[in-house]
Every structure is written in C-alpha cells, then in structure tokens.
Design an enzyme around this catalytic site. Sequence first.
Site, PDB file in Angstrom:
ATOM      1  N   GLN A 165       0.849  -1.197   0.000  1.00 21.22           N
ATOM      2  CA  GLN A 165       0.000   0.000   0.000  1.00 21.22           C
ATOM      3  C   GLN A 165       0.884   1.246   0.000  1.00 21.22           C
ATOM      4  OE1 GLN A 165      -1.789   0.654   3.767  1.00 21.22           O
ATOM      5  NE2 GLN A 165      -3.463   1.908   3.016  1.00 21.22           N
ATOM      6  N   TYR A 168       0.727   4.648   0.258  1.00 19.20           N
ATOM      7  CA  TYR A 168      -0.045   5.825   0.673  1.00 19.20           C
ATOM      8  C   TYR A 168       0.877   6.859   1.347  1.00 19.20           C
ATOM      9  CZ  TYR A 168      -4.995   4.215   0.237  1.00 19.20           C
ATOM     10  OH  TYR A 168      -6.226   3.832  -0.207  1.00 19.20           O
ATOM     11  N   GLU A 173      -9.269  -1.538   5.181  1.00 16.80           N
ATOM     12  CA  GLU A 173      -8.109  -1.763   6.042  1.00 16.80           C
ATOM     13  C   GLU A 173      -8.526  -1.743   7.522  1.00 16.80           C
ATOM     14  OE1 GLU A 173      -4.906   1.085   5.617  1.00 16.80           O
ATOM     15  OE2 GLU A 173      -3.577  -0.164   6.819  1.00 16.80           O
ATOM     16  N   GLU A 189      -5.792   9.031  17.163  1.00 12.91           N
ATOM     17  CA  GLU A 189      -6.357  10.392  17.150  1.00 12.91           C
ATOM     18  C   GLU A 189      -7.184  10.610  15.878  1.00 12.91           C
ATOM     19  OE1 GLU A 189      -3.131   9.714  17.770  1.00 12.91           O
ATOM     20  OE2 GLU A 189      -3.055  10.201  19.905  1.00 12.91           O
TER      21      GLU A 189
END
Length: 379
Positions: free
Chosen positions: A116, A118, A234, A348
């Site tokens: 992935q 990203y 995910e 968060e």
Amino acid sequence: MSTEAEFRHEVREFLESLPSLLVDADDPLERARIYLRARFDAGLGALDYPTGHGGRDLPREFVSAYRQEASGRVPGEAGFGIGISMCLPTIRDHGSHELRERFLRPGLRGDEIWCQLYSEPGAGSDLAGLATRAVRDGDEWIVNGQKVWTSGAVDADMGILLARTDPTVPKHRGISMLVLPMDQPGVEVRPLRQMTGVSHFNEVFMEDARIPAGWVVASEGDGWRLAVALLAYERSSLGAGGGRQPISTDRLIDLARERAVNTDPVLRQDLARLHSQASIVGWLNQRSGIHPSVTKLWRSRQGRLASGIAGRLAFPGGAAWDDGAEGGSWAYGILDSPAHSLGGGTDEIQRSTLGERVLGLPREPAVDRDIPFSDVRRN
Ligand SMILES: Cc1cc2nc3c(=O)[nH]c(=O)nc-3n(C[C@H](O)[C@H](O)[C@H](O)COP(=O)(O)OP(=O)(O)OC[C@H]3O[C@@H](n4cnc5c(N)ncnc54)[C@H](O)[C@@H]3O)c2cc1C
C-alpha cells in the site's frame, strides 16, 4: 447455491486436506502462499466475489461461516493480507473490467503480493497532502516521488499507489489511485529497521517509474474517494483481527501463574478487562454497518493494554531478547505494540473521524482545503 450446512461440510473437507500440503513449509510467506492457492483452487478463495472472476457470489453469512470453520486451523495470510483484505476488494468494487481481469485472480490465489503506497514523509495523517506526482505521457503514467512506512514492499509485486495527477485543484481533488508494478528500474525499495529489530516496512523511491495508462482505478482525479474506500477495508480488517496480533490473554495468564502473582487483585482486574475487551470487539465485529474506526480503536486499545501488562509481569527477564518465551519474546511483543495505534491511521485520527462522520461534530479547521494544491505552503 448450496445451503450453509452443505457449505460448512465443503469447508471442513478442504481444511482436512490442508495439513498434508503444509507439512514441508516453514517460512510464513510460503505457508500462506500454499494455503491461499489451495483455498482458491478449492473454490473457497473468493466467496463474495462475482462469479466471472473466480468468485462464488455468496452472501456475507458464508464468509463468516468460513472464518468460523477456519479459525485456528489455517496459516496467517502473512504478506498477502494487504492485497486480499484491502487492494483487491477495492479493485473488485471500483476497478475497470481490465483491472479486475488482470489482478483479482492472481492476487486472491497468492500468485501476487501487494503493498500500500499511501504514506509519505510529509503526508501521514494528512494523507491528502501527498506530493508524489504521476504525469500522463502517451500510453503510460510517469511517477516521481517517495513513499514511507510501506509494509512488505520488499516482497511486493504490485503497489496500490496514491499520486497527485492534478496540482492545480484543491488537495483532495487532484489525486488518482493507480497500480504500480514494483519490479522495474524506476522503483527502489529500502527496508527500514524498526526497534523490534525487524524490517517490517520500507521506504519506496520512484524515479520515472512507469504505469500503463489504463491502470488507474475508477477514473483520474477520483483517488481520494477510493483512498477512503480502501482505508475502510483496512480498518475493518484490522478491527476484525487481521494484521499484527496483540499479546494473547492466555499467555499473560500463564505468565502470571508462573510468576505467582495471579492472586494480585489489580493484575486480575487488568486481565479481566483484557478478556472482556476481546469479547466486546468480537461482538462488535458481528454487527453489520459498524463504523470501521470503532473496532480499529478497540483493537489498538487491546494491543496497548496487553503489552502494558506484559511489561509489568515479564521484566526484568523479559528484557532478554531471546528469553525462550513460547510464542515470541516478550521484548518483541512489547516493542511492537505502539504500531497498533499507528498503522491504518492513528488513534487520534480514528477519533476525529468518528466525531465528524458518526457524531456529526464540526469539521476540524483546515486552511488548505479549498485552495489549489500548488498554492499550499509546504516545509
Ligand atoms: C506498523 C505500521 C505499518 C504501516 N504500514 C503502512 C503501509 O503499508 N502503507 C502506508 O502507506 N503507510 C503505512 N503506515 C503508515 C501509517 O499509516 C502512518 O504512520 C500514520 O498514518 C501516521 O502518519 P505519520 O506517521 O506521518 O504521523 P503524523 O501524521 O506525523 O502524526 C504524528 C502524531 O500527530 C497526531 N496527529 C496528526 N494529525 C493530527 C490531527 N489532525 N488531529 C489529531 N492528532 C493528529 C497523530 O495522531 C500522531 O500521534 C504504517 C505504519 C505503521 C506503524
């Protein structure tokens, strides 16, 4: 279509045939590959995929039935998890016929490994701030940029890539999702050594890397919508127990007995909390429509609590790197635990997502949301 009882019988027959196939395989990646191939060839590797792509088009209950039957009896998906749980469902849902034909079968069968692409050095939580560029050149895309924290990139054949294809529009709008072949001169993978001593993730440098023009998922500029769709897969997968595992409660109970502290009331309370949390997250996963950030947060809390207990119980002996503990050294389990709260988006960020999308709280203020990406000031 078979009934659920017939289906369970079929699954049990397959599971009985599996141990003999795995008998000579020690390496986790190899074990996963053997399992996935056998599962796909037995018609059990794509239960909820359309029939044209090797799937069975079965409803969700059959997927759950498979999981129940297979639990504890099959190897982990190892490096194949990113493809199977995240990239391939996204291509199934949003990819063109060409992409589905090319990627679904080999990915589900364990013939190709995915990663992935990203996160970047300047774009983790603020993923839409990514700077990797893809520029169309005839029948190819040319990609330049850098990714980081890319799990499993050293073994990967394909990467699901987020790249900026239009810097003249606001940051969320100029992104596309593409499929990058990893084995090419323009792609360099450099492993990063973590504090556990293992190189689980990597830096990936792309210099004039090439992608066929048609390997854009959905359409050019639609990447942010797809990025979010893949992240939902995910987070659901992590929340449902995929990916790294917390230190198990049973191991901790055994350790407490071994250290003769199993009558300590505070410790007993913590162990009971761990046990109840595991049950809660299991029940939450059975509910349909639950926001994936909820289960992801529960699992990350579970991982941290387990390692906190292990930290109190296992040391000082647990500081030894090879302490002979069954199921992996205590030190490894403890040092690996912060990753639960980071991979797949931090705690968060999950909380902000829940606040904004589920509770309807006001959006976080952002100064760069509506201006062209090329005008955004960066460090
Ligand atoms: C084990 C592991 C595997 C990973 N695998 C991959 C992978 O395969 N592919 C990939 O692309 N990435 C991967 N990542 C990267 C992961 O997605 C990022 O680490 C994560 O999104 C956080 O980004 P960052 O590290 O840049 O931290 P930052 O975004 O710099 O955040 C630093 C801290 O600030 C907090 N913070 C930042 N913004 C906000 C905000 N708006 N509100 C409140 N708090 C905020 C964060 O919560 C965090 O505590 C992996 C990470 C780990 C740990």
